[in-house]
Scaffold this active site. Sequence first.
Site, PDB file in Angstrom:
ATOM      1  N   CYS A   1       6.724  -0.383   6.528  1.00 26.68           N
ATOM      2  CA  CYS A   1       6.254   0.813   5.826  1.00 26.68           C
ATOM      3  C   CYS A   1       7.335   1.247   4.841  1.00 26.68           C
ATOM      4  O   CYS A   1       8.517   1.236   5.182  1.00 26.68           O
ATOM      5  CB  CYS A   1       5.991   1.917   6.852  1.00 26.68           C
ATOM      6  N   LEU A   2       6.931   1.627   3.639  1.00 25.54           N
ATOM      7  CA  LEU A   2       7.917   2.057   2.640  1.00 25.54           C
ATOM      8  C   LEU A   2       8.638   3.334   3.082  1.00 25.54           C
ATOM      9  O   LEU A   2       9.722   3.614   2.589  1.00 25.54           O
ATOM     10  CB  LEU A   2       7.224   2.277   1.288  1.00 25.54           C
TER      11      LEU A   2
ATOM     12  N   GLY B   1       0.836  -1.192   0.000  1.00 26.62           N
ATOM     13  CA  GLY B   1       0.000   0.000   0.000  1.00 26.62           C
ATOM     14  C   GLY B   1       0.871   1.242   0.000  1.00 26.62           C
ATOM     15  O   GLY B   1       2.002   1.219   0.487  1.00 26.62           O
TER      16      GLY B   1
ATOM     17  N   HIS C   1      -3.541   1.478   8.281  1.00 31.27           N
ATOM     18  CA  HIS C   1      -2.174   2.003   8.162  1.00 31.27           C
ATOM     19  C   HIS C   1      -2.131   3.177   7.170  1.00 31.27           C
ATOM     20  O   HIS C   1      -1.517   4.213   7.454  1.00 31.27           O
ATOM     21  CB  HIS C   1      -1.266   0.837   7.705  1.00 31.27           C
ATOM     22  N   GLU C   2      -2.791   3.011   6.027  1.00 31.46           N
ATOM     23  CA  GLU C   2      -2.727   4.048   4.985  1.00 31.46           C
ATOM     24  C   GLU C   2      -3.544   5.281   5.363  1.00 31.46           C
ATOM     25  O   GLU C   2      -3.132   6.401   5.082  1.00 31.46           O
ATOM     26  CB  GLU C   2      -3.194   3.497   3.624  1.00 31.46           C
TER      27      GLU C   2
ATOM     28  N   GLN D   1       3.253   9.993   1.115  1.00 32.21           N
ATOM     29  CA  GLN D   1       4.568   9.335   1.159  1.00 32.21           C
ATOM     30  C   GLN D   1       5.443   9.717  -0.037  1.00 32.21           C
ATOM     31  O   GLN D   1       6.645   9.465  -0.023  1.00 32.21           O
ATOM     32  CB  GLN D   1       4.403   7.807   1.195  1.00 32.21           C
TER      33      GLN D   1
ATOM     34  N   HIS E   1      -1.556   7.469   7.459  1.00 34.14           N
ATOM     35  CA  HIS E   1      -0.622   8.319   6.698  1.00 34.14           C
ATOM     36  C   HIS E   1      -1.291   9.631   6.293  1.00 34.14           C
ATOM     37  O   HIS E   1      -0.662  10.684   6.325  1.00 34.14           O
ATOM     38  CB  HIS E   1      -0.161   7.609   5.419  1.00 34.14           C
TER      39      HIS E   1
HETATM   40 ZN    ZN Z   1       3.274   3.203   5.556  1.00 31.72          ZN
END
Ligand code: ZN
Length: 176
Positions: free
Chosen positions: A94-95, A47, A136-137, A52, A140
Site C-alpha cells: 500500500c502506498l 491503485g 483494497h481501495e 490517501q 480505504h
Molecule cells: Zn492502499
Amino acid sequence: MSVLKIITIPDSRLKNKSLDVDKYDKELKQKIKDLYDTLYFSENGIGLAAPQVGIFERIVVIDLKEDSKSKPLTLINPKIINKSNEKFINQEGCLSIPGYYADVERSMEIEYEWFDEDGYKQTGIAQGLLSICIQHEVDHLNGVLFIDYLSGLKKKMALDKVLKFNKKNKTSKNDD
Ligand code: ZN
C-alpha cells in the site's frame, strides 16, 4: 501536473470514512487528474484512493499497468455488491504503508458498481488482481487498511518498516 503528498501510517486520517461524491464537475475532474499524477509518480502503485492524499471523498483511481499497456479505471462512489465465497491469498502492499508487504485473503471475484467521472452508473465483474485492488481501495474509503486484517505483531512490524522508510527518504531526498 500535481503530485500530491501521500499520507502514511500511523496518520489517523487514514481511518476516516470518506463521503459520497455528489457533483460531477470540473473540480472532480481536476482531483481525478491529480490522483493519476500521484499514482504514476509512485514507483509501484497500482491503485490510489482519494483519502490517501487527504481528500475524504469516494474517488479511486486504478491502473494495473499490465502488459506494459496502461488501462486506467476511475471509480466514483464504488460499491461491492457481491463477493464470491471462493477466496485466495495474495501479497499486498500500500502506498500509505511503504516498504511493507503481507499476505491477505480476499474474495476471488466481485461484482461491483460505480459512477464514471461524468456521473454515469457502471457495473462490472472483477477477478484476480483487479478484484483485490478494488477491495483494497474500497476499504480505504471506509477507513480500513490491509494491515487491519493482520495480527497485532504484524501491524507493529508494518509501522516499524514505515517509520524506517520515511526516515530514510527524508534524509536522502531532503524534501518535506
Ligand atoms: Zn492502499
